[in-house]
Structures are given as structure tokens and as C-alpha cells.
Write an enzyme that holds these catalytic residues in place. Sequence first.
Site, PDB file in Angstrom:
ATOM      1  N   SER A 120       0.991  -1.113  -0.014  1.00  0.00           N
ATOM      2  CA  SER A 120       0.007  -0.126   0.117  1.00  0.00           C
ATOM      3  C   SER A 120       0.926   1.174   0.042  1.00  0.00           C
ATOM      4  O   SER A 120       0.208   2.399  -0.318  1.00  0.00           O
ATOM      5  CB  SER A 120      -0.735   0.168   1.329  1.00  0.00           C
ATOM      6  OG  SER A 120      -1.876  -0.758   1.199  1.00  0.00           O
ATOM      7  N   LYS A 167       0.399   3.650  -2.884  1.00  0.00           N
ATOM      8  CA  LYS A 167      -0.645   4.458  -2.981  1.00  0.00           C
ATOM      9  C   LYS A 167      -0.203   5.841  -2.952  1.00  0.00           C
ATOM     10  O   LYS A 167      -0.840   6.709  -3.439  1.00  0.00           O
ATOM     11  CB  LYS A 167      -1.653   3.960  -2.196  1.00  0.00           C
ATOM     12  CG  LYS A 167      -2.346   2.748  -2.271  1.00  0.00           C
ATOM     13  CD  LYS A 167      -3.199   2.171  -1.091  1.00  0.00           C
ATOM     14  CE  LYS A 167      -3.845   0.701  -1.514  1.00  0.00           C
ATOM     15  NZ  LYS A 167      -4.421   0.336  -0.211  1.00  0.00           N
ATOM     16  N   TYR A 217      -2.809  -2.231 -10.703  1.00  0.00           N
ATOM     17  CA  TYR A 217      -2.782  -2.056  -9.125  1.00  0.00           C
ATOM     18  C   TYR A 217      -1.862  -3.178  -8.393  1.00  0.00           C
ATOM     19  O   TYR A 217      -1.056  -2.901  -7.660  1.00  0.00           O
ATOM     20  CB  TYR A 217      -4.257  -1.943  -8.659  1.00  0.00           C
ATOM     21  CG  TYR A 217      -4.253  -2.019  -7.023  1.00  0.00           C
ATOM     22  CD1 TYR A 217      -4.168  -0.987  -6.481  1.00  0.00           C
ATOM     23  CD2 TYR A 217      -4.535  -3.193  -6.447  1.00  0.00           C
ATOM     24  CE1 TYR A 217      -4.387  -0.815  -4.971  1.00  0.00           C
ATOM     25  CE2 TYR A 217      -4.695  -3.090  -5.001  1.00  0.00           C
ATOM     26  CZ  TYR A 217      -4.563  -1.759  -4.387  1.00  0.00           C
ATOM     27  OH  TYR A 217      -4.732  -1.759  -3.033  1.00  0.00           O
ATOM     28  N   VAL A 232       1.117  -3.787   4.109  1.00  0.00           N
ATOM     29  CA  VAL A 232       1.179  -4.806   4.876  1.00  0.00           C
ATOM     30  C   VAL A 232       2.438  -5.696   4.482  1.00  0.00           C
ATOM     31  O   VAL A 232       2.500  -6.759   5.147  1.00  0.00           O
ATOM     32  CB  VAL A 232      -0.012  -5.670   4.287  1.00  0.00           C
ATOM     33  CG1 VAL A 232      -1.448  -5.334   4.892  1.00  0.00           C
ATOM     34  CG2 VAL A 232      -0.168  -5.986   2.823  1.00  0.00           C
TER      35      VAL A 232
END
Lengths: 304, 304, 304, 304
Positions: A63, A66, A188, A258
Site C-alpha cells: 500500500s 498508493k 494495481y 502490509v
Amino acid sequence: MDYQTLLDEIAQDIVPYFGLGKVANYIPALAKINPQQFAISIATLDGQQYSTGQADTRFSIQSLSKVFMLSLVLGRLGDSLWTRVGKEPSGNPFNSLIQLENENGIPRNPFINAGALVVTDLANSLYGEAKAVLLDFLRQETGTTDLAFDLEVAHSEQQHGDRNAALAHFMKSYGNMVNPVDHTLDSYFHSCSITLSCAELARAGLYLANHGLSPISGQQRLSRSQAKQVNAIMLTCGTYDAAGEFAYRVGLPCKSGVGGGILAVIPGKLSMAVWSPALDSQGNSLIGLEALDRFTTRTGLSIF
Amino acid sequence: MDYQTLLDEIAQDIVPYFGLGKVANYIPALAKINPQQFAISIATLDGQQYSTGQADTRFSIQSLSKVFMLSLVLGRLGDSLWTRVGKEPSGNPFNSLIQLENENGIPRNPFINAGALVVTDLANSLYGEAKAVLLDFLRQETGTTDLAFDLEVAHSEQQHGDRNAALAHFMKSYGNMVNPVDHTLDSYFHSCSITLSCAELARAGLYLANHGLSPISGQQRLSRSQAKQVNAIMLTCGTYDAAGEFAYRVGLPCKSGVGGGILAVIPGKLSMAVWSPALDSQGNSLIGLEALDRFTTRTGLSIF
Amino acid sequence: MDYQTLLDEIAQDIVPYFGLGKVANYIPALAKINPQQFAISIATLDGQQYSTGQADTRFSIQSLSKVFMLSLVLGRLGDSLWTRVGKEPSGNPFNSLIQLENENGIPRNPFINAGALVVTDLANSLYGEAKAVLLDFLRQETGTTDLAFDLEVAHSEQQHGDRNAALAHFMKSYGNMVNPVDHTLDSYFHSCSITLSCAELARAGLYLANHGLSPISGQQRLSRSQAKQVNAIMLTCGTYDAAGEFAYRVGLPCKSGVGGGILAVIPGKLSMAVWSPALDSQGNSLIGLEALDRFTTRTGLSIF
Amino acid sequence: MDYQTLLDEIAQDIVPYFGLGKVANYIPALAKINPQQFAISIATLDGQQYSTGQADTRFSIQSLSKVFMLSLVLGRLGDSLWTRVGKEPSGNPFNSLIQLENENGIPRNPFINAGALVVTDLANSLYGEAKAVLLDFLRQETGTTDLAFDLEVAHSEQQHGDRNAALAHFMKSYGNMVNPVDHTLDSYFHSCSITLSCAELARAGLYLANHGLSPISGQQRLSRSQAKQVNAIMLTCGTYDAAGEFAYRVGLPCKSGVGGGILAVIPGKLSMAVWSPALDSQGNSLIGLEALDRFTTRTGLSIF
């Protein structure tokens, strides 16, 4: 106390925490990692870097991608981005569908999975193939040429990607997903699979500490106001359902993944990265939070 | 530019916004206020105060009381407070019951109504009659002796207080409300009814800008760490469902009330208050947000 | 096979189920009941009654009172009742606040607690003191003069009544509660505390099996259409979150109470009551459901 | 009064309702239908059929297919089906994701979209290609050989099928979808696209009125108990969020589709179908409900 000494002390302090928490196990490729690893690295605006632990070992940024994808889109689109994704904390686990349904397919912020999928969809519209542009961005911002996708991880995410597929189709049903869902998911999952070391991640965050201007690449990645905005969103939304806990204990804009990495920014001063794979119940690096807490407590550095 | 000139300029800038937004109308006592009022006041740690507009006109502090009641309880109880209320943003309108049900009667943070009711219940347990202690606290922190409850407002709140009564009974059913519901509600409604002027509110917030030590009363209201915590919670939870918007545009810890007041804190530097009664759709002072945005944009002051 | 023989067989069949399930324990007055009790009773439209087990032992009717209170209000008000309460299944546990919030204070049906409180509020508006009128209704429909409230149970409910108080205040905040909350709660708790035996309960339901005309009292309690409506609501909403399970296994309009009683109606033929205090995970009498399942399976009586 | 006369009268009665309601418009292929059409047809167990209106005009059965697919799976699998889908009313609009998330990917009943997708997934596992088996089933039960998928509708559904894709992926993430999502969706959309006339639909429902044994094909489609179960689920879950309204006004097991068709069953007596394309706000045929209400009111036929 100088940073190096402090980092070395923190590396000692966190030893008793090895064994607590659990590595992410929703995909086999992440589940097999050795949890007893730790690194911390600081990159300052005046060009210094201090590290301790396995600071050159690469890990899956997950993540953390992002933040960088958001920067790529916000820097290009500006505020019109916010018609497709909100900037409020979600108050729910990071992939909840409930809020998305209540709010007609507009995710609450760019750091929950739904929001990141919208940002990725936008990035594909803007750049054609967002994953390649992101990889290039990170190569430039780390000054490293050999960064790559971890294809095993990307493939594994795809195999277990039904919840993200559900989010993407759900938003498409509201008209908030422009490109084909499969393309967005591919972009993604590959973006999340990029590996960086702690030293590299700390450098990559410097533009956020420097009002959008990267001291590494020399490029103005974001306007001064946009850099402030990304930091604000990191603080309020960057650590899943523990943003309040992080603001309270660490007091810095942070983004976690994570894979066990956390990026923290002290505007006007430095960027830092910490990594340890075992996660707490909110999905943030358990030892990472302990280390950041100690760092800000001992230095007195905090935005509050 | 000096603060006084800047405040005067901002007072000019916001004139075109008069007429936008709506004053709170859920109780008659608030609905009748003239919306075309504005004030802003800054109190610095070095003892200066700058104000413009109707800075001596008192208004209903409403939810701003939650900051001070929280300080009274946190300063006395410390971290054990957090077993009864969370510190995460809620991601829902300020009085939603849904999250409370999902989380077994533990409100997500002290600034949603449910959380403030728990803090008030704790304050009554600690101090006997919390509303009187709060009034005394504000008298000391403003250096004003004539502060008082607005009994018409308190009574009006009580008449229309069924939603808060529902929240309190609901939490009591989970064991998270110790004293009789009627007492808690009485304390809460009276606390919200206190009136302060902008100049007074700015002074009252100084202990939050000064690591817990009040330069007005000379008292250590919170420990250094607790002051940081309250500021963090203000940033992530202080402005209803617009905490992200405030962090993004203002970039300071803020707490708002439906009376149209907003308190903002720049740690290590100053406390400021702004007031204008008309609210935006999230329940924050519409002109107050505009004024704070201009202030931080022009001064470059921001925690991010 | 005649009814008496069948009931006696069923009484044998359910013996192995003693020990399963749990008696309601949310109030002490109900928690102390001996779970190893069972009764079943049938009252036919042609004036016969068949019973087995402890059919003259009285038990707390609890939510069974909702059927009779609904009849009192529907019979008087007719369809205008449905502006204040819905008639759709709730799909959530019987006292959930979530749906009530989503639907602006209009409970989904008269058999969830929120709906029953609205019906009670209406009954107080119509009759002055609804609990007394309900008691009188049951005396007439059972042909028994000594029915009474169990004041220990009523008082115990009141002591643990915060969730119902929350529901009532919440609906009042939406304008859907006319009389003072305390009065409504008092009426509701007393109505639930009435005790009936299985034999009495079976007789009390006869008007529902006879198109609204009571063969006991001779009174037209409901119009033909209204009796059909109450039966329909019993089928779709009468057994908490197990209405589908009951429709599927029993196939009759049923209403249950946490005291362990269940009323079932076969329109045009008979009314039956079953009682055994231990509840399953949905809050319905575990043995009661088993007994009704056997009854409809062996007789072939079902509305489907 | 004989059925034919009654049906003809109803056809007159509903004329003033033309113009109310709206045809389904979520796909272009359905949106273009002329709303001013009406048909009603009754098929009795003794082999008679009575119709009025455009009873031979075919329309898209849409969700009516769920009854027949459920019968195909339940008849083969029996109660083990209920480990993968519930049988309780949903209390939410027909495609809500909220309840699915709360209940870990197990849809509440087979008639909400999520539940129908699970049943379709099971049918593909049992039969290989469920859509073909369903078409064959309907050919047999209507005694018609020329039934077909409406490929334009099936394709249009697929083009606008993101919400169903989201549901399917979401359930797959919980392990409650065995076959590839694309196959399940293809089967589901084709099944919904089958067209039947009112006269055909009435015949197709006869096995439900006859304890599972079809008087048309001579086949035992469901056991006696299973037929009762399907009827019970139709009553409690067959008409979206208006099951209570249907039970209350019609008092029969019904299943509706957004093509404007409704199937109703009177166990032991007859099966009936009604069709008119304009829908009410719950998604049921507005005129269809009016017609069924009149039919049961005038005949006194009702299960309650």
C-alpha cells in the site's frame, strides 16, 4: 543525540518485540517471509542518510505504492481528482464495501483499496500504462535503476484478488471506473508488488518533506499546496483503521503497507522509513509503530 | 505581514460569503441568531492578542466544550480513559448510532456526541458536578469571572435532546455509562451552553499550544504528551465529517461547534479562534473555514 | 390420528431435547426458570381444546403481547397505523438500531421492539392506559378473571431497559413517539410481563383463526381483512430473525416470546400454543419449534 | 363467480392504472417496452386454464427464473443447499452488499441477486451448463418447444452487469463461489433473459401448487416438503423489499421479476401469472400487484 546513535538504540529497544504480531498471510508469496527482520532509515533534506538494521533488504511496498501513485495523479490533475475520490477518514476496515455503497461509489479517500483503484484507473487514463510510469518514478526518486515488480507477488495477488475485483466492478456500476476492470487490477497489483529497501523508501519520500520538490531527482513532483495535502491525507488516512492511534503516538504523517513498511514525513526536515514484517491487528507493522513512537518521543519531533 | 493587518484583510475577504450557509436550527434558541457576524482572534504564547470583527461578542460554544471537558478528564485519568472511548475518526455523521452498535457501545472518539457523553459521565465520576468544574476551568483560562451557562439554550437542548438521550441509554445498555443518564445529559447540555467571545476562546486554547501549560492560569493542564494527544485528536476528529477537508485546507488541529465557533492551535506558537454563525453542510462554520484557510495559506503556517 | 394422541406423542418426542438451548437471561426474573418444562395446547374453532404437558402453568408472555396489542390498535385505527410502523421483515436482530436510523425512525414492523413501542405509544393515545386495556382483553379472550402482571418481571425489565429506552428516545427524536417515553416503557414492560398458560394462550389466539371474530368473547376483534393482515405479519416477522426458518419448517403464522411461548394459527381451523423455556440462538423456544414442526409434518396442515 | 368472468373484470379494473409506475430502465433492452400491456392467466390443477389480456405475449422473466433454478438445485441437492445460502428475508434492497459483508459472503436467501448467483453456481456444478438445463425445464413445464434466450437482453445485462460481477467476486473472496465468475454470470444473465408468456408462466408454476409433482410433465420436480419450502421462501422473500406488503395484501406465495411478471401459487389449487411492465418503487409490477390484490379479495382465496 545524533540520528545514527538514536537509530541504533531503537534497533536494540525493539528486539523484545520480535515474535509479536503476524506477517500478512492472505497471499502465499507474502506469508513465507521471515518476521524477525528490522530496518530504519532517515533521509534528511540536507542530503544526509542514516540507517540501521537490514536497510538494504528489499520488501514488498504494497500500500505504500498508493502514496506515489496518488502523487503522480494529483500532480497532473490537481483538485479535479477529488470529484472521483474523497479525502475523509473511513472509520472502517480498509476494504469495506459498506461505506462505498452508502456514498454511491465514491471511495472516502485514496488510501483505502477502493480509492487506490480509482486513482490507478485515473493514472491509466493519464499515462497509458500507470505501473510502468510508477516504476520509473520510483527509480528516479531512489536514484536506483534496478527496481522491479515482484511478479510472483503480483500474480499471487491476482489469484486472490476477488475482493478488489468486487470493489472495482462495484464502482464501475456507479460509473466511477473508466477503464476495463482487468486493466486497473493488473496495474494495481503490479504497483503493490514493487520492492524497495528501507534506505530507498526513505529517499523516495523526500519530495513530501520538501514541499513537493524532490532533492533527489530535482523535479517538482507536487505543488507546495499539493504536498501539504498528501501529508494531511497520510496523517488522517494513511494507516488503515489506526490513523488516530498513529497521530496520537507518532504525530507524523505516515503511510503503511502490509509488507511491513511504513513511510513517515517530517515536513521541512526529513523523510524516514521503517520496516519489520510482523503486523498488528490493524495491519500496520507492529515493530514499525514502536520504532516510530520511540523516535518522535526521544527527538521531540512531532507536528503537534 | 503582521497578524493585525492580516486579520483585518481576512475580515474584508470573507464579506462576500455572508448569506451562504445556514445557522443551526435544531433548537429555537440557536436558530434566531443573526448570521452576518464574524470575528477572529489570535492569542500568542508570548502574550500578545490580535482580534478583528465582533471579537467580544459571546456565542454558544456547543461542541467546543468537548475539548475542554476532554482535557479535564484526560489530565486527571490519563490513558485509562481510552478503555471507554476510542481515538479513531468516525467516518460518519457526528451522532450516528450505527458505529456505536458495531463497536459494542464504545464510541470511536471523544468528539462525536456519544464520546462526549462518555467523557462527561467520567467527569461527573471524577469531579462530582462536571459542569461547574468546566465553567470554573474556562473562567481561569480566559481570565474572566462573568462566564455563565446560557440557561435558555441548555433548556432548549434538553427539550430536543432525545437523540442524545438515545445515545446515552444505548451506551448504558452496554455498561458504558456509569451515572444516571439524566445527570449526564444535564451536565452535557449545560457545558455546551456556555458562551465565550472569540477573544476569550483564543486565550482558552493557549494551554494546547504550549504543551499543556497554561500561560494564562499558570497551571499544567495536561502533560506534554497529553497536549500532543488532544491536538492529534482535534486534527483527525475535531470537525465532524470534514476532518480530512480541514487537514487538507487548513492543516491545523481544529475543533468546531454548531454555534459557529472554531478553535485552531499552532503548537509552540499560538491559539486562534474564529466565529461566524452560518454553517456549511458538514456543520462547521462556513466563513470560519474560509478565514482559517486564508490565514494558513498567507502565513505559510501549517503542521504539514 | 386424533389431536390428543398426536400431542401426547409429540410430548414424548421432544424429551431428548431437554437440556439444549438456554433460557432468557437478560433479566434475573426470567433467568431462574426451570427449563425442563413443556406444554402444548390446541383450541379449535368448533370449541374443542386438547392439551398435554404443563398446559396450566403460567409463563411470561413477553413478545407474544405484541400480537394482542397490535390487534387492539389495528382494530381501532385501521390502515392509518401503517404511517407510523412498517410491515416488512427486518432482516436484523430484533432490537437493531441500524435499520431504524436508515429509515428515519419508522420501525420496519410491529414485532421488532421498536415497532412494538410505537404500537404501545399509539395504544396509550387511543386507550389512555394501554396495559390495563390489554389485560382486560386477555381476560375476555381466555375467559379467565385472575390474569395479572408479574410485577417482579416488569420491574426487572425496567431495571435493564436501557436499550428499549434508547429505541424510544431515538424514535421520539424523529417525531415517532407521541407520549412521554417513560409512560410508553412502563406500558410496554407491564404488557410483556403478563403471564398466561398454554391453554389460555391457545384460546386467546382463536380470533386470529376465525377471521377476527372471537368464539370466546363473541366480539369482532378485527375485520376479516385485518385478521388476514395480522396473520401475514406473524408469518413474515413473528419469530425474530428466523421467520424464514419457521415458514420453511412450520409453515404457519407464528409469534414467539423469550419466555418460551409460541402461538401458531391455522386460519379457518384452530389456534395452538406451545411452551418450553429454553431458547435457540435466534431467541425462539427450541423445543417449541421442534414440536410445531412435528405437528405440521404429521398432520399435513400448513398454509403452503 | 367463475374465473374467466373475474379475470375479465380485473382487466377492466386496472385500466386506470396504466401510466403509473415505470418500466425497468437499467438496461436499454428492457427500457423500450410499451408499458400499456397487461395479461393474467390461471392454470388449475384439474387442467383448466383461464386468461385475459395479452396472455400469449412473451416477456422477459428476469428474476422469475430464480424460482425455477432454485427448484432445479433444491430438487437435486436437498437441504445441503442451505449451507451456501440462507432462507431469511433480507430487509434491504435486492442487491445490497451490506448484509453480505456482515454475514461473511452467505446471501440471506436465494431470491436476492447474490443468492441467485450462488444457486446458479451450484447449478453449474451439478448440471454442467445450467442455462440449457433451465431452458429445457421450462420447455417441459410449459409444453412449448420454441422457448429461447433473448440474446439482446442477455448481452445488455452483461454490458451493465458490474454490480452482479461485484457480488460474485465478493462471494468468491469468501469462498462461496466455486466456478469461474464469468461462467456464473453468463448462466445467470441468460437464465434471466428467457421469455415466457403469461399463459406459459402460469403452467410452469403448477408443480409448486401440486406438492412438487408437475401435472404438465408428469415429473416429481420437488418432494412434497421441498415444494412447501419453495412456497414459503416465495412468500417471505419473493417480492424484493415488499414481501410484507404482498403477504398483507395478496396473501399468497409470489415471485416477481423486473420484466413486470409475477407468479403466484395457491397450494393445492392453482398457479397464476400476471404481467404488466410498469414497476412500482419496490421493483414489482404495479398493476400486477393491484390485479392480484383484487383476485384474492374477491375470491377470498388466501393462505391466511
